[in-house]
Design a protein around this motif. Structure first.
Motif, PDB file in Angstrom:
ATOM      1  N   LEU A  81       0.820  -1.216   0.000  1.00  0.00           N
ATOM      2  CA  LEU A  81       0.000   0.000   0.000  1.00  0.00           C
ATOM      3  C   LEU A  81       0.855   1.268   0.000  1.00  0.00           C
ATOM      4  CD1 LEU A  81      -2.925  -0.888   2.434  1.00  0.00           C
ATOM      5  CD2 LEU A  81      -2.993  -0.702  -0.045  1.00  0.00           C
ATOM      6  N   ALA A  82       2.093   1.165   0.446  1.00  0.00           N
ATOM      7  CA  ALA A  82       2.988   2.330   0.425  1.00  0.00           C
ATOM      8  C   ALA A  82       3.246   2.768  -1.012  1.00  0.00           C
ATOM      9  CB  ALA A  82       4.298   2.017   1.141  1.00  0.00           C
ATOM     10  N   VAL A  83       3.383   1.807  -1.911  1.00  0.00           N
ATOM     11  CA  VAL A  83       3.568   2.137  -3.330  1.00  0.00           C
ATOM     12  C   VAL A  83       2.318   2.840  -3.848  1.00  0.00           C
ATOM     13  CG1 VAL A  83       3.988   1.215  -5.640  1.00  0.00           C
ATOM     14  CG2 VAL A  83       5.122   0.178  -3.666  1.00  0.00           C
ATOM     15  N   ALA A  84       1.154   2.299  -3.525  1.00  0.00           N
ATOM     16  CA  ALA A  84      -0.101   2.900  -3.975  1.00  0.00           C
ATOM     17  C   ALA A  84      -0.267   4.308  -3.408  1.00  0.00           C
ATOM     18  CB  ALA A  84      -1.281   2.024  -3.562  1.00  0.00           C
ATOM     19  N   ALA A  85       0.096   4.503  -2.156  1.00  0.00           N
ATOM     20  CA  ALA A  85      -0.012   5.834  -1.538  1.00  0.00           C
ATOM     21  C   ALA A  85       0.902   6.822  -2.249  1.00  0.00           C
ATOM     22  CB  ALA A  85       0.345   5.762  -0.052  1.00  0.00           C
ATOM     23  N   ALA A  86       2.124   6.414  -2.538  1.00  0.00           N
ATOM     24  CA  ALA A  86       3.070   7.307  -3.218  1.00  0.00           C
ATOM     25  C   ALA A  86       2.580   7.647  -4.620  1.00  0.00           C
ATOM     26  CB  ALA A  86       4.453   6.665  -3.269  1.00  0.00           C
ATOM     27  N   VAL A  87       2.053   6.666  -5.340  1.00  0.00           N
ATOM     28  CA  VAL A  87       1.520   6.919  -6.684  1.00  0.00           C
ATOM     29  C   VAL A  87       0.317   7.855  -6.595  1.00  0.00           C
ATOM     30  CG1 VAL A  87       0.376   5.846  -8.674  1.00  0.00           C
ATOM     31  CG2 VAL A  87       2.419   4.798  -7.688  1.00  0.00           C
ATOM     32  N   GLY A  88      -0.515   7.668  -5.590  1.00  0.00           N
ATOM     33  CA  GLY A  88      -1.646   8.578  -5.390  1.00  0.00           C
ATOM     34  C   GLY A  88      -1.191  10.009  -5.162  1.00  0.00           C
ATOM     35  N   LEU A  89      -0.111  10.185  -4.423  1.00  0.00           N
ATOM     36  CA  LEU A  89       0.420  11.534  -4.183  1.00  0.00           C
ATOM     37  C   LEU A  89       1.024  12.124  -5.447  1.00  0.00           C
ATOM     38  CD1 LEU A  89       1.912  10.979  -0.620  1.00  0.00           C
ATOM     39  CD2 LEU A  89      -0.187  12.207  -1.234  1.00  0.00           C
ATOM     40  N   VAL A  90       1.600  11.281  -6.299  1.00  0.00           N
ATOM     41  CA  VAL A  90       2.067  11.756  -7.608  1.00  0.00           C
ATOM     42  C   VAL A  90       0.880  12.302  -8.395  1.00  0.00           C
ATOM     43  CG1 VAL A  90       2.943  11.009  -9.866  1.00  0.00           C
ATOM     44  CG2 VAL A  90       4.111  10.277  -7.784  1.00  0.00           C
ATOM     45  N   LEU A  91      -0.225  11.559  -8.398  1.00  0.00           N
ATOM     46  CA  LEU A  91      -1.417  11.995  -9.142  1.00  0.00           C
ATOM     47  C   LEU A  91      -1.984  13.301  -8.587  1.00  0.00           C
ATOM     48  CD1 LEU A  91      -3.155   8.537  -9.649  1.00  0.00           C
ATOM     49  CD2 LEU A  91      -1.831   9.857 -11.318  1.00  0.00           C
ATOM     50  N   ILE A  92      -1.961  13.456  -7.277  1.00  0.00           N
ATOM     51  CA  ILE A  92      -2.426  14.711  -6.682  1.00  0.00           C
ATOM     52  C   ILE A  92      -1.576  15.878  -7.171  1.00  0.00           C
ATOM     53  CG2 ILE A  92      -2.501  16.009  -4.505  1.00  0.00           C
ATOM     54  CD1 ILE A  92      -3.578  13.445  -3.189  1.00  0.00           C
ATOM     55  N   GLN A  93      -0.265  15.678  -7.252  1.00  0.00           N
ATOM     56  CA  GLN A  93       0.604  16.760  -7.709  1.00  0.00           C
ATOM     57  C   GLN A  93       0.423  17.053  -9.196  1.00  0.00           C
ATOM     58  OE1 GLN A  93       1.996  18.910  -5.790  1.00  0.00           O
ATOM     59  NE2 GLN A  93       1.158  17.672  -4.128  1.00  0.00           N
ATOM     60  N   ILE A  94       0.138  16.041  -9.984  1.00  0.00           N
ATOM     61  CA  ILE A  94      -0.174  16.292 -11.395  1.00  0.00           C
ATOM     62  C   ILE A  94      -1.415  17.178 -11.485  1.00  0.00           C
ATOM     63  CG2 ILE A  94      -0.975  15.215 -13.543  1.00  0.00           C
ATOM     64  CD1 ILE A  94       0.913  12.845 -12.837  1.00  0.00           C
ATOM     65  N   GLY A  95      -2.409  16.866 -10.662  1.00  0.00           N
ATOM     66  CA  GLY A  95      -3.608  17.711 -10.619  1.00  0.00           C
ATOM     67  C   GLY A  95      -3.293  19.129 -10.178  1.00  0.00           C
ATOM     68  N   GLY A  96      -2.391  19.270  -9.212  1.00  0.00           N
ATOM     69  CA  GLY A  96      -1.987  20.598  -8.750  1.00  0.00           C
ATOM     70  C   GLY A  96      -1.280  21.388  -9.838  1.00  0.00           C
ATOM     71  N   ILE A  97      -0.416  20.731 -10.578  1.00  0.00           N
ATOM     72  CA  ILE A  97       0.301  21.397 -11.668  1.00  0.00           C
ATOM     73  C   ILE A  97      -0.685  21.849 -12.742  1.00  0.00           C
ATOM     74  CG2 ILE A  97       1.924  21.008 -13.575  1.00  0.00           C
ATOM     75  CD1 ILE A  97       3.503  19.191 -11.577  1.00  0.00           C
TER      76      ILE A  97
ATOM     77  N   GLY B  48       6.689  25.069  -8.852  1.00  0.00           N
ATOM     78  CA  GLY B  48       7.959  24.527  -8.353  1.00  0.00           C
ATOM     79  C   GLY B  48       7.775  23.538  -7.222  1.00  0.00           C
ATOM     80  N   LEU B  49       6.991  23.904  -6.218  1.00  0.00           N
ATOM     81  CA  LEU B  49       6.759  23.004  -5.087  1.00  0.00           C
ATOM     82  C   LEU B  49       6.050  21.739  -5.554  1.00  0.00           C
ATOM     83  CD1 LEU B  49       6.856  22.338  -2.072  1.00  0.00           C
ATOM     84  CD2 LEU B  49       4.720  23.617  -1.810  1.00  0.00           C
ATOM     85  N   ASN B  50       5.084  21.885  -6.467  1.00  0.00           N
ATOM     86  CA  ASN B  50       4.378  20.713  -6.983  1.00  0.00           C
ATOM     87  C   ASN B  50       5.342  19.755  -7.676  1.00  0.00           C
ATOM     88  OD1 ASN B  50       2.278  23.194  -7.477  1.00  0.00           O
ATOM     89  ND2 ASN B  50       1.271  21.378  -6.666  1.00  0.00           N
ATOM     90  N   ILE B  51       6.286  20.300  -8.433  1.00  0.00           N
ATOM     91  CA  ILE B  51       7.249  19.448  -9.137  1.00  0.00           C
ATOM     92  C   ILE B  51       8.151  18.728  -8.139  1.00  0.00           C
ATOM     93  CG2 ILE B  51       9.256  19.482 -10.677  1.00  0.00           C
ATOM     94  CD1 ILE B  51       7.770  21.734 -12.237  1.00  0.00           C
ATOM     95  N   VAL B  52       8.622  19.441  -7.123  1.00  0.00           N
ATOM     96  CA  VAL B  52       9.467  18.808  -6.098  1.00  0.00           C
ATOM     97  C   VAL B  52       8.703  17.689  -5.396  1.00  0.00           C
ATOM     98  CG1 VAL B  52      10.621  19.197  -3.883  1.00  0.00           C
ATOM     99  CG2 VAL B  52      10.943  20.825  -5.751  1.00  0.00           C
ATOM    100  N   LEU B  53       7.459  17.959  -5.018  1.00  0.00           N
ATOM    101  CA  LEU B  53       6.659  16.940  -4.332  1.00  0.00           C
ATOM    102  C   LEU B  53       6.358  15.763  -5.248  1.00  0.00           C
ATOM    103  CD1 LEU B  53       4.232  19.275  -2.369  1.00  0.00           C
ATOM    104  CD2 LEU B  53       6.044  17.847  -1.398  1.00  0.00           C
ATOM    105  N   LEU B  54       6.112  16.033  -6.531  1.00  0.00           N
ATOM    106  CA  LEU B  54       5.865  14.965  -7.491  1.00  0.00           C
ATOM    107  C   LEU B  54       7.095  14.067  -7.605  1.00  0.00           C
ATOM    108  CD1 LEU B  54       4.103  15.226 -10.875  1.00  0.00           C
ATOM    109  CD2 LEU B  54       6.311  14.128 -10.753  1.00  0.00           C
TER     110      LEU B  54
END
Length: 121
Positions: A72-88, A101-107
């Protein structure tokens, strides 16, 4: 690799516990000074993003820590990538390219956490 995961995952978890917690409980007026994009978003969507960020933070830490469904840690990290794509995308649509910039760093950190989590699993 495991130490690297805990460093990256821990930093992301702290960030998302803070940011997600704010989105989940604060009013639009309280969020506006730090997150100008909330002025055009429905508050249920802002709250949903906050809850998803909180779940992502918990998902980065709890499964590997307890060794219960560590994948589930992998799924959580991928979910956070998707959130940052939405933010960008949101920032770019609002003409705020200078704010991604912050969105890219977090992604990137979330993508690294997803990769590192595969070795923790």
């Amino acid at each position: 690799m495991e130490i690297a995961y805990w460093v990256v995952g821990g930093l992301l978890a702290v960030f998302y516990l803070y940011a997600g917690g704010k989105k989940a409980v604060q009013s639009r007026e309280q969020l506006l000074p730090m997150m100008g994009w909330v002025d055009t978003m429905p508050m249920p969507l802002v709250r949903t993003i906050g809850v998803l960020e909180l779940l992502g933070a918990v998902g980065l830490i709890l499964p590997p820590l307890t060794d219960i469904l560590p994948g589930l840690a992998v799924a959580a990290a991928v979910g956070l990538v998707l959130i940052q794509i939405g933010g960008i995308v949101t920032h770019l649509r609002r003409g705020e390219a200078r704010l991604i910039g912050l969105n890219i760093v977090l992604l990137v950190l979330a993508a690294v956490a997803a990769w590192l989590a595969t070795s923790v699993v």
